[in-house]
Design a protein around this motif. Structure first.
Motif, PDB file in Angstrom:
ATOM      1  N   UNK A  86       0.961  -1.355   0.025  1.00  0.00           N
ATOM      2  CA  UNK A  86       0.021  -0.030   0.001  1.00  0.00           C
ATOM      3  C   UNK A  86       0.941   1.214   0.012  1.00  0.00           C
ATOM      4  N   UNK A  87       0.592   2.214  -0.801  1.00  0.00           N
ATOM      5  CA  UNK A  87       1.267   3.517  -0.727  1.00  0.00           C
ATOM      6  C   UNK A  87       0.133   4.484  -0.529  1.00  0.00           C
ATOM      7  N   UNK A  88       0.520   5.442   0.345  1.00  0.00           N
ATOM      8  CA  UNK A  88      -0.439   6.655   0.550  1.00  0.00           C
ATOM      9  C   UNK A  88       0.350   7.787   0.032  1.00  0.00           C
ATOM     10  N   UNK A  89      -0.152   8.333  -1.033  1.00  0.00           N
ATOM     11  CA  UNK A  89       0.481   9.564  -1.744  1.00  0.00           C
ATOM     12  C   UNK A  89      -0.341  10.778  -1.479  1.00  0.00           C
ATOM     13  N   UNK A  90       0.495  11.897  -1.103  1.00  0.00           N
ATOM     14  CA  UNK A  90      -0.097  13.132  -0.880  1.00  0.00           C
ATOM     15  C   UNK A  90       0.483  14.398  -1.629  1.00  0.00           C
ATOM     16  N   UNK A  91      -0.047  15.297  -1.789  1.00  0.00           N
ATOM     17  CA  UNK A  91       0.216  16.427  -2.555  1.00  0.00           C
ATOM     18  C   UNK A  91       0.276  17.408  -1.577  1.00  0.00           C
ATOM     19  N   UNK A  92       1.440  17.720  -0.844  1.00  0.00           N
ATOM     20  CA  UNK A  92       1.540  18.738   0.491  1.00  0.00           C
ATOM     21  C   UNK A  92       1.543  18.233   1.531  1.00  0.00           C
ATOM     22  N   UNK A  93       2.419  18.582   2.552  1.00  0.00           N
ATOM     23  CA  UNK A  93       2.254  17.939   3.713  1.00  0.00           C
ATOM     24  C   UNK A  93       1.087  17.927   4.778  1.00  0.00           C
ATOM     25  N   UNK A  94       0.868  16.889   5.193  1.00  0.00           N
ATOM     26  CA  UNK A  94      -0.505  16.766   5.916  1.00  0.00           C
ATOM     27  C   UNK A  94      -0.537  15.528   7.115  1.00  0.00           C
ATOM     28  N   UNK A  95      -0.552  16.020   8.162  1.00  0.00           N
ATOM     29  CA  UNK A  95      -0.623  15.002   9.220  1.00  0.00           C
ATOM     30  C   UNK A  95      -1.763  13.853   9.134  1.00  0.00           C
ATOM     31  N   UNK A  96      -2.569  14.224   8.295  1.00  0.00           N
ATOM     32  CA  UNK A  96      -3.724  13.202   7.940  1.00  0.00           C
ATOM     33  C   UNK A  96      -3.061  11.856   7.590  1.00  0.00           C
ATOM     34  N   UNK A  97      -2.171  11.943   6.664  1.00  0.00           N
ATOM     35  CA  UNK A  97      -1.453  10.961   6.100  1.00  0.00           C
ATOM     36  C   UNK A  97      -0.770   9.876   6.938  1.00  0.00           C
ATOM     37  N   UNK A  98      -0.318  10.372   7.972  1.00  0.00           N
ATOM     38  CA  UNK A  98       0.284   9.203   8.766  1.00  0.00           C
ATOM     39  C   UNK A  98      -1.000   8.687   9.802  1.00  0.00           C
ATOM     40  N   UNK A  99      -1.885   9.434   9.820  1.00  0.00           N
ATOM     41  CA  UNK A  99      -3.115   8.674  10.708  1.00  0.00           C
ATOM     42  C   UNK A  99      -3.725   7.600   9.673  1.00  0.00           C
TER      43      UNK A  99
END
Length: 283
Positions: free
Chosen positions: A230-243
């Motif tokens: 699984x990969x979580x891809x983000x556009x811009x830093x965001x603490x939601x990604x870690x959660x």
């Protein structure tokens, strides 16, 4: 790019979202897609991510363009000069970009066999495919086996996308079937996927938190009982990604690996700041 004495070289494009360390470890060549921010036109890796995000939020026109044919030619030539017996070049969906056509044109101009694959997808679905192909190549696999490894991964992978707004997809002309969601109330958040090589709607959810909860639920459902990366891809830093990553690791029973990556700025230009994607890829 490392040497390939007698081996198959693997090349992809920058929309694969591959971390540099992964590309370097497996010798994957990455051809840069181009980005125009205002009047400035550069290859993606020469652009400043924070500046691109600021300009998008400010309403500055941001456009994308495929690599020049010459960029592919020199990437193929470099692989050949380092001993590659063949090249497998796997790229973003041809329904989303002309990148694969540029690669095909360049492939006709080099002296080693070049197999150009339209993945029908992008993001880490493409990244996982390129990595699997490169692992088979590094083990001495012939071109047919390398192609099979790439095709198995990009056909089996699934992209699930959250965007704050469809406006950026609309501006860039990449909205596809998701245009059916245009005109929704501001508080309604769309969840999208890639289908038949283009962006397609999944569902609409009221509110950001509910939408992100649904994003996780859909990824868990997609993984099922399979062994998956699984990969979580983000556009811009965001603490939601870690959660989100923690929740997925807790709920997916046979998760082999999970990783957090920055979205290609090419994809970010179309998805918009705040976009989050989850790639579920059976191994």
């Amino acid at each position: 790019m490392r040497s390939f004495p007698g081996l198959v070289a693997v090349i992809t494009d920058s929309t694969a979202c591959l971390p540099a360390s992964v590309a370097e470890r497996w010798g994957i060549g990455i051809v840069q897609v181009q980005l125009q921010v205002g009047d400035q036109f550069e290859e993606e890796n020469r652009c400043d991510r924070e500046e691109v995000i600021r300009e998008l939020r400010a309403g500055t026109p941001v456009r994308t363009a495929p690599p020049e044919v010459a960029a592919f030619f020199w990437a193929f030539q470099e692989a050949a000069s380092k001993g590659a017996s063949a090249i497998v070049s796997v790229h973003i969906s041809g329904r989303m970009s002309e990148t694969v056509n540029a690669a095909r044109e360049a492939a006709q101009q080099v002296n080693v066999p070049v197999h150009v694959l339209d993945s029908g997808t992008t993001g880490m679905s493409l990244g996982f495919a390129a990595t699997s192909a490169a692992k088979v190549a590094a083990a001495g696999g012939q071109a047919t086996r390398v192609i099979d490894a790439a095709e198995r991964r990009f056909r089996g992978s699934r992209e699930i996308l959250y965007v704050d707004t469809l406006e950026f997809l609309r501006r860039g002309g990449r909205i596809g079937a998701a245009q059916a969601f245009l005109g929704s109330a501001f508080s309604i958040k769309p969840l999208l996927t890639l289908k038949n090589g283009e962006v397609a709607p999944l569902t609409r959810v009221p509110g950001q938190r509910r939408a992100l909860n649904k994003l996780v639920d859909l990824a868990v459902e997609c993984a099922g009982e399979q062994e998956v990366e699984i990969a979580i891809t983000r556009f811009g830093p965001d603490e939601r990604d870690l959660e989100i990553g923690g929740r997925l690791r807790a709920r997916v029973p046979r998760i082999v690996d999970s990783t957090l990556v920055d979205a290609s700025m090419i994809l970010g230009a179309h998805l918009g700041p705040g976009a989050i994607g989850i790639t579920v890829s059976p191994v």
